[in-house]
Enzyme design. Structure first.
Site, PDB file in Angstrom:
ATOM      1  CD  GLU A  54      17.631  11.344  -1.269  1.00 39.31           C
ATOM      2  OE1 GLU A  54      16.427  11.165  -1.054  1.00 39.31           O
ATOM      3  OE2 GLU A  54      18.431  10.447  -1.497  1.00 39.31           O
ATOM      4  N   GLY A  90      10.428  11.483  -8.495  1.00 40.91           N
ATOM      5  CA  GLY A  90       9.103  10.879  -8.420  1.00 40.91           C
ATOM      6  C   GLY A  90       8.425  11.185  -7.102  1.00 40.91           C
ATOM      7  CG  HIS A 139      10.657   3.344  -3.384  1.00 39.73           C
ATOM      8  ND1 HIS A 139      11.633   2.466  -3.779  1.00 39.73           N
ATOM      9  CD2 HIS A 139      11.286   4.499  -3.070  1.00 39.73           C
ATOM     10  CE1 HIS A 139      12.811   3.076  -3.724  1.00 39.73           C
ATOM     11  NE2 HIS A 139      12.631   4.318  -3.290  1.00 39.73           N
ATOM     12  CD  GLU A 140       9.494   7.708  -2.284  1.00 40.21           C
ATOM     13  OE1 GLU A 140      10.322   7.984  -1.387  1.00 40.21           O
ATOM     14  OE2 GLU A 140       9.824   7.553  -3.483  1.00 40.21           O
ATOM     15  CD  GLU A 161      16.623   5.580  -2.928  1.00 46.92           C
ATOM     16  OE1 GLU A 161      15.680   4.827  -3.261  1.00 46.92           O
ATOM     17  OE2 GLU A 161      16.445   6.622  -2.258  1.00 46.92           O
TER      18      GLU A 161
HETATM   19 ZN   LIG Z   1      13.984   5.784  -2.765  1.00 45.60          ZN
END
Ligand SMILES: [Zn+2]
Length: 858
Positions: free
Chosen positions: A127, A255, A291-292, A314
């Site tokens: 990405e 991250g 989050h992931e 996001e």
């Molecule tokens: Zn994300």
């Protein structure tokens, strides 16, 4: 490298892809000096495209093309065109198989996009547009295909390479865009666990890390299981594969990355132990793992049609992870942390040269749009929908969104439409939040009619101009408020004279440029508590008196606004001291308010810890006055600080609970304040805390306090001992770098130069670069803004140096210089000339070109 001016890409030019890819079969041959990639694509013309005779165009970057075959027959040189960034095949049938063989050099890939080597391990980051660095492909998220991957002759998804290394990937049953492709091969150890889903399916959970990190996986694994449970309970989302894997990688631009079933993490965002990670790191890891994982639905099952829609995945996912963190700890504290980030960094972005809407209309380099606006403001926009609809209708909306668009690549508009359809609410005006950049300003005024008992509040909304956008329309803003009586009690908010049982908090909705609200039955002039919970990402301007702020600090039932009142009071005091003589008097009521806070054992200690943090320098941009206030407070409150320190000392074995975190935070804040004034007692406490600490939070708290003090010999000894103890742990060494680089005592320019020459520093590792160069320019404002301009020249040098090797990181580091217009002329001229020097570098990357040109544009 680039010679011509980069092209701008516009949302309005979007067209559906001319070709679709049904399956991708990848075979990797990995060698020491490179990798050969055999890619076999099943392609067909897209029936929805009107470009019926368009040639096949595949994206590529830094590839050496070895051969192309169509339906098994090798193409001759004249049958295709290799343009470097594109492979064009003019004449193709309706449906066909294309086999492309490329040669790439992962060991020389310093951009860390595509396939590269990190600490001897092969890994990928695709990405946004990294897959084109692996093979020629229609590299856009709306082309979704089934992937199958093999390596060095192994046709199983996971296996052993000849040299004994693991190879991790698998056949993914769900069609996915190529940005979610992942591969990892390296000398890794495996940690295993299981999770039983709500429908009683057992999921195999695995983490792959380097052997030395084997003991640092527990926290991430626990966080993963909590995330999986939470997503079932709050969003009704169950995991869909039988296995979920996490890999830790040292060299990583971001991250972490949500590749389907195989999340790849920056080591610093996943590995933790009591000895090596601070409380902040524990919390950050939990949030990033969540989050992931949440992306499996909000991002992977439903993905973005194009990169202008990046906030679709996001913004929604950041909102989801912030809800999760709030549920795991204190909602008020989580809200304070989110708003602090928004106000210090996103508002600055919204007011600067790179300002863009949550759904941008154009870009040159998409990597530059992984911004606070897309992530944090995008999350605020979703939060406002949640506020307007309420939790039940919002859940109905998210269910409808996932059901309606499962397996599709869609737009932010589709998301809002699902929310509208499920709730019956009209969100047409609300959509402006996606289209208009800039932070709305609410000017609030009030008057009180004692005879009628009516309190009137008038709210005017305006949105500042941003590059390319002027004369903006009013937005739809949820505005939560309460009123407090003179005794500190919340008042019923009667909008009509006859209204009975009125609530004491209301969620008003602003849609016009000006609104007036009248509250009836108010017996004396109330104190307004405005924009409770920070119900919208806006600036509120109201002429608060210091008495009102002090009153709200101790009476507001909304914890967030209590904190906010303290921040506003501190800002007001600090700003009134700018340019004042050194011995100017500091507002005694501020001192008394802090005295009360430090000694308050009734109030939630986590909230107290937050309230004791003065607004950051980045938010204020006033270093000297803030410092003066801090020193004054520390001097006046010394006895209370020592008592607070002692009260929170000890407390049994180390735990990562909100209460324990608050205790450590308060103790370390007290210590930091004492060392700001070079207090002897504080120094002794710091030295003994450093040697007795059984966890990184306390160790780092003491180290930071010493580093920021004037006790030079203690500082150096502490730094040396710390390094000696942790030199083999890269994540701790990163913290050691940044505590120095961010300090105006230990981070002067010659010190920074020395850190760059330190044997542990590595120009290929983004974490090291961020922990020295990023921390210096972003946090050490006094040294960075040295009046002689040396800080600016230093940053320009590092950006030019990195531009060739890692343009994504280089473009991010430029940010502090892009704010040049906000500074006094002597500073801004020097910042501008540093930017111009970067602009004039030959072969400037598209990433840095875009940021520098936009920030210099008139
Ligand atoms: Zn994300």
């Amino acid at each position: 490298m680039r010679t011509s001016q980069p092209q701008t890409i516009y949302l309005s030019d979007y067209k559906v892809p001319a070709y679709l890819v049904d399956t991708v079969d990848l075979r990797f041959e990995l060698f020491e000096d490179g990798a050969r990639v055999h890619s076999t694509l099943e392609l067909r013309r897209n029936p929805e495209s009107d470009e019926v005779s368009a040639p096949l165009e595949l994206d590529g970057d830094s590839l050496t093309l070895e051969s192309v075959a169509l339906d098994g027959a090798q193409l001759a040189a004249g049958d295709y065109e290799d343009r470097g960034d594109q492979l064009v095949v003019r004449s193709v049938p309706e449906q066909f198989t294309l086999t492309v063989v490329t040669w790439i050099e992962p060991q020389n890939n310093t951009r860390l996009e595509g396939l590269y080597k990190s600490s001897g391990m092969f890994c990928t980051q695709c990405e946004a547009e990294g897959f084109r660095c692996i093979t020629f492909f229609p590299d856009r998220p709306d082309v979704m295909a089934r992937f199958r991957t093999r390596s060095n002759g192994n046709d199983v998804e996971r296996g052993e390479l000849e040299n004994g290394r693991h190879f991790v990937t698998w056949e993914d049953p769900f069609p996915k865009p190529c940005y979610l492709f992942a591969l990892v091969a390296g000398d890794l150890v495996e940690k295993r666990d299981t999770f039983t889903t709500c429908s009683a399916r057992d999921i195999d959970l695995r983490m792959y890390v380097e052997p030395r990190n084997a003991e640092k996986c527990d926290h991430a694994m626990d966080s993963l299981k909590r995330s999986m449970r939470w997503d079932e309970e709050v969003y009704g989302r169950e995991y869909d594969l039988d296995i979920f894997m996490i890999v830790a990688v040292d060299d990583f631009n971001m991250g972490a990355m949500e590749n389907k079933g195989l999340n790849i993490f920056n080591s610093s965002c996943v590995l933790a132990s009591q000895e090596t990670a601070t409380d902040l790191a524990f919390q950050r890891i939990e949030a990033i793992v969540a989050h992931e994982y949440f992306h499996n639905w909000s991002g992977n099952r439903v993905t973005c049609r194009d990169w202008f829609q990046l906030s679709l995945k996001e913004g929604f996912t950041v909102f989801r992870d912030s809800q999760f963190s709030a549920d795991m700890g204190s909602p008020t504290v989580k809200r304070i942390e989110d708003v602090t980030l928004l106000r210090t960094a996103q508002f600055a972005e919204d007011g600067g040269p790179m300002a863009h809407p949550v759904r941008p209309a154009s870009y040159m380099e998409i990597s530059n749009f992984y911004t606070l606006t897309i992530y944090e403001k995008g999350a605020e926009v979703v939060r406002m929908i949640h506020t307007l609809l309420g939790p039940d209708l919002f859940r109905k909306g998210s269910d409808l969104y996932f059901e309606r668009h499962d397996g599709q690549a869609v737009t932010t508009d589709d998301f809002v439409k699902a929310m509208e359809d499920a709730s019956g609410r009209d969100l047409r005006q609300f959509r402006l939040w996606y289209e208009q950049a800039g932070t709305p300003v609410l000017n609030v005024s009030d008057d009180y009619d004692a005879d009628k008992g009516v309190y009137r509040l008038t709210i005017e909304q305006s949105i500042p101009d941003t590059p390319g956008q002027t004369n903006k329309k009013p937005q739809h803003i949820p505005f939560a408020l309460g009123l407090l009586g003179q005794d500190g009690q919340p008042l019923p908010l009667k909008l009509g004279a006859g209204e009975a049982d009125a609530p004491t908090e209301r969620g008003l909705e602003l849609t016009e440029a000006t609104h007036s609200f009248e509250f009836h039955g108010i017996e004396s002039r109330p104190v307004p508590s405005l924009l409770r919970h920070f119900s919208a990402p806006v600036r509120v301007r109201y002429a608060w008196s210091r008495e009102q702020l002090l009153f709200l600090m101790s009476h507001d039932p909304d914890g967030f606004n209590r904190w906010d009142a303290g921040q506003r009071l501190a800002v007001d005091v600090i700003q009134s001291l700018v340019g004042a003589p050194d011995d100017a008097e500091i507002e005694p009521r501020l001192v008394e308010a802090y005295r009360k806070l430090i000694s308050d054992t009734e109030l939630d200690q986590a909230l107290v810890a937050k309230m004791l943090q003065l607004p950051s320098e980045a938010y204020l941009a006033i270093h000297r006055a803030r410092d003066a206030v801090l020193r004054h407070l520390a001097g006046a409150l010394k006895a209370e600080l020592i008592a607070c320190y002692q009260r929170h000392q000890g407390g049994g074995p180390y735990e990562v609970t909100p209460e324990a975190i608050a205790r450590r935070s308060l103790r370390n804040t007290a210590l930091a304040w004492l060392l700001m004034i070079d207090d002897q007692e504080g120094r002794e406490l710091a030295v003994s805390q450093l040697s007795a600490a059984d966890n990184m939070t306390d160790r780092m708290g003491a180290l930071r306090a010493l580093v920021n003090s004037g006790f030079e010999s203690d500082r150096q000894q502490a730094l040396d001992e710390f390094y000696d103890r942790f030199k083999d742990d890269p994540q701790v060494v990163e913290q050691w770098f940044s505590v120095q680089a961010a300090s105006d005592q230990a981070g002067q320019l010659p010190d920074i130069q020395r850190l760059l020459e330190h044997p542990a520093f590595d120009w290929k590792n983004p974490n090291k670069i961020r922990s020295v160069v990023g921390a210096f320019a972003g946090q050490n404002l006094a040294a960075f803004h040295n009046p002689d301009g040396s800080g600016y020249e230093f940053l320009a040098d590092q950006v030019c140096r990195l531009d060739d090797s890692n343009p994504q990181i280089a473009a991010r580091l430029v940010t502090p210089l892009t704010r040049w217009r906000k500074f006094a002329p002597s500073y801004s001229a020097r910042m501008k000339s540093a930017l111009e020097r970067i602009r004039d570098k030959s072969g400037l990357s598209r990433d840095v070109y875009e940021v520098v040109h936009k920030s210099l544009a008139d």
